[in-house]
Scaffold this motif. Structure first.
Motif, PDB file in Angstrom:
ATOM      1  N   LYS A  74      -4.372  -1.394  -7.334  1.00 33.69           N
ATOM      2  CA  LYS A  74      -5.753  -1.003  -7.784  1.00 33.69           C
ATOM      3  C   LYS A  74      -6.447  -0.401  -6.356  1.00 33.69           C
ATOM      4  CE  LYS A  74      -6.962  -4.117 -11.300  1.00 33.69           C
ATOM      5  NZ  LYS A  74      -7.928  -5.204 -11.730  1.00 33.69           N
ATOM      6  N   SER A  75      -5.519  -0.539  -5.572  1.00 30.74           N
ATOM      7  CA  SER A  75      -6.343   0.000  -4.034  1.00 30.74           C
ATOM      8  C   SER A  75      -6.686   1.771  -3.960  1.00 30.74           C
ATOM      9  CB  SER A  75      -5.770  -0.455  -2.677  1.00 30.74           C
ATOM     10  OG  SER A  75      -4.472  -0.078  -2.691  1.00 30.74           O
ATOM     11  N   LYS A  76      -7.364   2.128  -3.522  1.00 34.07           N
ATOM     12  CA  LYS A  76      -7.647   3.473  -3.512  1.00 34.07           C
ATOM     13  C   LYS A  76      -6.846   4.129  -2.314  1.00 34.07           C
ATOM     14  CE  LYS A  76     -11.812   3.853  -6.133  1.00 34.07           C
ATOM     15  NZ  LYS A  76     -10.966   3.414  -7.240  1.00 34.07           N
ATOM     16  N   ASN A  77      -6.894   3.445  -1.243  1.00 34.85           N
ATOM     17  CA  ASN A  77      -6.111   3.908   0.141  1.00 34.85           C
ATOM     18  C   ASN A  77      -5.149   3.219   0.572  1.00 34.85           C
ATOM     19  OD1 ASN A  77      -7.935   6.152   0.262  1.00 34.85           O
ATOM     20  ND2 ASN A  77      -9.413   4.871   1.155  1.00 34.85           N
ATOM     21  N   VAL A  78      -4.228   3.672   1.572  1.00 36.56           N
ATOM     22  CA  VAL A  78      -3.169   2.883   2.045  1.00 36.56           C
ATOM     23  C   VAL A  78      -3.589   2.576   3.308  1.00 36.56           C
ATOM     24  CG1 VAL A  78      -0.933   2.641   2.928  1.00 36.56           C
ATOM     25  CG2 VAL A  78      -1.307   3.810   0.871  1.00 36.56           C
ATOM     26  N   ASN A  79      -3.950   1.289   3.731  1.00 30.04           N
ATOM     27  CA  ASN A  79      -4.491   0.883   5.041  1.00 30.04           C
ATOM     28  C   ASN A  79      -3.755  -0.420   5.403  1.00 30.04           C
ATOM     29  OD1 ASN A  79      -5.584  -1.330   3.455  1.00 30.04           O
ATOM     30  ND2 ASN A  79      -7.588  -0.355   3.516  1.00 30.04           N
ATOM     31  N   LEU A  80      -4.089  -0.915   6.705  1.00 33.09           N
ATOM     32  CA  LEU A  80      -3.299  -2.001   7.256  1.00 33.09           C
ATOM     33  C   LEU A  80      -3.097  -3.190   6.399  1.00 33.09           C
ATOM     34  CD1 LEU A  80      -1.723  -2.985   9.611  1.00 33.09           C
ATOM     35  CD2 LEU A  80      -3.896  -3.854  10.327  1.00 33.09           C
ATOM     36  N   THR A  81      -4.293  -3.660   5.722  1.00 34.74           N
ATOM     37  CA  THR A  81      -4.427  -4.661   4.663  1.00 34.74           C
ATOM     38  C   THR A  81      -3.690  -4.348   3.532  1.00 34.74           C
ATOM     39  OG1 THR A  81      -6.535  -4.965   5.150  1.00 34.74           O
ATOM     40  CG2 THR A  81      -5.841  -6.233   3.128  1.00 34.74           C
ATOM     41  N   ILE A  82      -3.380  -3.428   3.033  1.00 38.21           N
ATOM     42  CA  ILE A  82      -2.571  -2.938   1.880  1.00 38.21           C
ATOM     43  C   ILE A  82      -0.894  -3.131   2.369  1.00 38.21           C
ATOM     44  CG2 ILE A  82      -1.467  -1.377   0.212  1.00 38.21           C
ATOM     45  CD1 ILE A  82      -4.345  -2.470  -0.415  1.00 38.21           C
ATOM     46  N   ILE A  83      -0.536  -2.691   3.625  1.00 38.44           N
ATOM     47  CA  ILE A  83       0.645  -2.963   4.121  1.00 38.44           C
ATOM     48  C   ILE A  83       0.820  -4.178   4.472  1.00 38.44           C
ATOM     49  CG2 ILE A  83       2.180  -2.287   6.209  1.00 38.44           C
ATOM     50  CD1 ILE A  83       1.469   0.195   4.266  1.00 38.44           C
ATOM     51  N   ILE A  84       0.224  -4.933   4.762  1.00 40.86           N
ATOM     52  CA  ILE A  84       0.356  -6.327   5.163  1.00 40.86           C
ATOM     53  C   ILE A  84       0.679  -7.256   3.726  1.00 40.86           C
ATOM     54  CG2 ILE A  84      -0.834  -8.647   5.793  1.00 40.86           C
ATOM     55  CD1 ILE A  84      -1.992  -6.943   8.405  1.00 40.86           C
ATOM     56  N   ASN A  85      -0.331  -6.895   2.872  1.00 40.04           N
ATOM     57  CA  ASN A  85      -0.278  -7.752   1.345  1.00 40.04           C
ATOM     58  C   ASN A  85       1.152  -7.221   0.791  1.00 40.04           C
ATOM     59  OD1 ASN A  85      -2.494  -8.958   1.368  1.00 40.04           O
ATOM     60  ND2 ASN A  85      -3.726  -7.361   0.360  1.00 40.04           N
ATOM     61  N   SER A  86       1.666  -6.145   1.085  1.00 38.03           N
ATOM     62  CA  SER A  86       2.876  -5.543   0.538  1.00 38.03           C
ATOM     63  C   SER A  86       4.127  -6.675   1.172  1.00 38.03           C
ATOM     64  CB  SER A  86       3.178  -4.062   0.806  1.00 38.03           C
ATOM     65  OG  SER A  86       2.117  -3.432   0.331  1.00 38.03           O
ATOM     66  N   ILE A  87       4.262  -6.627   2.551  1.00 40.67           N
ATOM     67  CA  ILE A  87       5.167  -7.474   3.097  1.00 40.67           C
ATOM     68  C   ILE A  87       4.904  -8.897   2.773  1.00 40.67           C
ATOM     69  CG2 ILE A  87       5.715  -8.153   5.403  1.00 40.67           C
ATOM     70  CD1 ILE A  87       4.657  -5.505   6.613  1.00 40.67           C
ATOM     71  N   ASN A  88       3.737  -9.398   2.594  1.00 38.83           N
ATOM     72  CA  ASN A  88       3.666 -10.743   2.099  1.00 38.83           C
ATOM     73  C   ASN A  88       4.060 -11.110   0.826  1.00 38.83           C
ATOM     74  OD1 ASN A  88       2.333 -11.610   4.719  1.00 38.83           O
ATOM     75  ND2 ASN A  88       0.248 -11.510   3.893  1.00 38.83           N
ATOM     76  N   GLY A  89       4.066  -9.930  -0.023  1.00 39.32           N
ATOM     77  CA  GLY A  89       4.310 -10.225  -1.403  1.00 39.32           C
ATOM     78  C   GLY A  89       5.934 -10.086  -1.566  1.00 39.32           C
ATOM     79  N   TYR A  90       6.751  -9.292  -0.576  1.00 38.42           N
ATOM     80  CA  TYR A  90       7.972  -9.409  -0.548  1.00 38.42           C
ATOM     81  C   TYR A  90       8.576 -10.727  -0.213  1.00 38.42           C
ATOM     82  CZ  TYR A  90      12.900  -7.497   0.160  1.00 38.42           C
ATOM     83  OH  TYR A  90      14.120  -7.420   0.143  1.00 38.42           O
ATOM     84  N   LEU A  91       7.774 -11.363   0.950  1.00 41.06           N
ATOM     85  CA  LEU A  91       8.347 -12.478   1.581  1.00 41.06           C
ATOM     86  C   LEU A  91       8.100 -13.648   0.834  1.00 41.06           C
ATOM     87  CD1 LEU A  91       6.772 -12.381   5.234  1.00 41.06           C
ATOM     88  CD2 LEU A  91       9.185 -11.947   4.502  1.00 41.06           C
ATOM     89  N   LEU A  92       7.001 -13.601  -0.135  1.00 36.23           N
ATOM     90  CA  LEU A  92       6.683 -14.587  -1.191  1.00 36.23           C
ATOM     91  C   LEU A  92       7.601 -14.793  -2.307  1.00 36.23           C
ATOM     92  CD1 LEU A  92       2.725 -14.860  -1.323  1.00 36.23           C
ATOM     93  CD2 LEU A  92       4.250 -16.660  -0.617  1.00 36.23           C
ATOM     94  N   ILE A  93       8.104 -13.283  -2.566  1.00 42.03           N
ATOM     95  CA  ILE A  93       9.218 -13.379  -3.589  1.00 42.03           C
ATOM     96  C   ILE A  93      10.439 -13.936  -3.177  1.00 42.03           C
ATOM     97  CG2 ILE A  93      10.724 -11.558  -4.747  1.00 42.03           C
ATOM     98  CD1 ILE A  93       8.423  -9.888  -5.199  1.00 42.03           C
ATOM     99  N   GLY A  94      10.830 -13.875  -1.977  1.00 40.95           N
ATOM    100  CA  GLY A  94      11.911 -14.675  -1.102  1.00 40.95           C
ATOM    101  C   GLY A  94      11.631 -15.992  -1.367  1.00 40.95           C
ATOM    102  N   ILE A  95      10.501 -16.373  -1.164  1.00 41.23           N
ATOM    103  CA  ILE A  95      10.195 -18.063  -1.040  1.00 41.23           C
ATOM    104  C   ILE A  95      10.406 -18.569  -2.649  1.00 41.23           C
ATOM    105  CG2 ILE A  95       8.335 -19.757  -0.682  1.00 41.23           C
ATOM    106  CD1 ILE A  95       9.658 -18.759   1.784  1.00 41.23           C
ATOM    107  N   LEU A  96       9.811 -17.611  -3.504  1.00 43.52           N
ATOM    108  CA  LEU A  96       9.919 -17.842  -4.889  1.00 43.52           C
ATOM    109  C   LEU A  96      11.428 -18.053  -5.467  1.00 43.52           C
ATOM    110  CD1 LEU A  96       7.442 -15.796  -6.584  1.00 43.52           C
ATOM    111  CD2 LEU A  96       7.186 -18.201  -6.271  1.00 43.52           C
TER     112      LEU A  96
END
Length: 188
Positions: A74-96
């Motif tokens: 839903k974000s309109k722009n790619v910023n640092l928060t979006i990049i960090i959330n993307s990385i966190n999502g990937y890491l959480l998938i590994g934990i899952l």
């Protein structure tokens, strides 16, 4: 150590995004249940309690991953928060994936009453949750060292799901982020 790891993941996950109030309340409530189940393990060692805890932890983190992906989409722009959330999502998938593998191991022993696990570890049996994290990330990244292998049909299915999810997450996420970046540069 395991208890601190799970507690920190739950606490950081609860306050990692600016969730809507309803989602925040659900996260706090489910986080309290998950942390309580986690620490009960110190007093009551039981496979059923472990299974309930892992299921609670899995649902909690799945909820966070879904909201992170929705936030990114839903974000309109790619910023640092979006990049960090993307990385966190990937890491959480590994934990899952690690949680699913641990649940598979518990179910194998609980349902079939055997000492042979669902997963063959190079040194015998799993010594801790870190072994499941290792297998999950080796599978998620499709690195595949081969020192840890799923043995049961259910463990093989979980490993396959982890590998496919890792690849789909990366390809879809990169497509979303590149599309957002390109649409932003075209309007500038």
């Amino acid at each position: 150590m395991k208890h601190l790891l799970f507690t920190s993941i739950v606490l950081f996950g609860t306050f990692s995004l600016n969730f809507v109030k309803r989602a925040q309340k659900i996260l706090i409530a489910s986080g309290i249940v998950t942390i309580s189940l986690n620490w009960l393990d110190l007093f009551f060692t039981n496979q059923v309690l472990d299974l309930v805890f892992f299921f609670s932890f899995f649902c909690f983190n799945l909820f966070i991953v879904v909201f992170m992906v929705r936030h990114i989409a839903k974000s309109k722009n790619v910023n640092l928060t979006i990049i960090i959330n993307s990385i966190n999502g990937y890491l959480l998938i590994g934990i899952l994936g690690a949680v699913l593998l641990a649940m598979t191991e518990i179910l194998q022993k609980f349902l079939y009453h055997t000492d042979t696990g669902a997963i063959n570890f190079a040194g015998g049996t799993a010594r801790g949750f870190h072994d499941f994290i290792y297998l999950s990330f080796v599978t998620l990244t499709t690195l595949g060292y081969g020192d840890v292998t799923p043995v049961s049909a259910f463990a093989k299915s979980v490993a396959l799901i982890i590998a496919i999810t890792g690849q789909l997450y990366l390809t879809i996420l990169i497509a979303i982020l590149v599309g957002k970046f390109l649409s932003r540069t075209e309007t500038d």
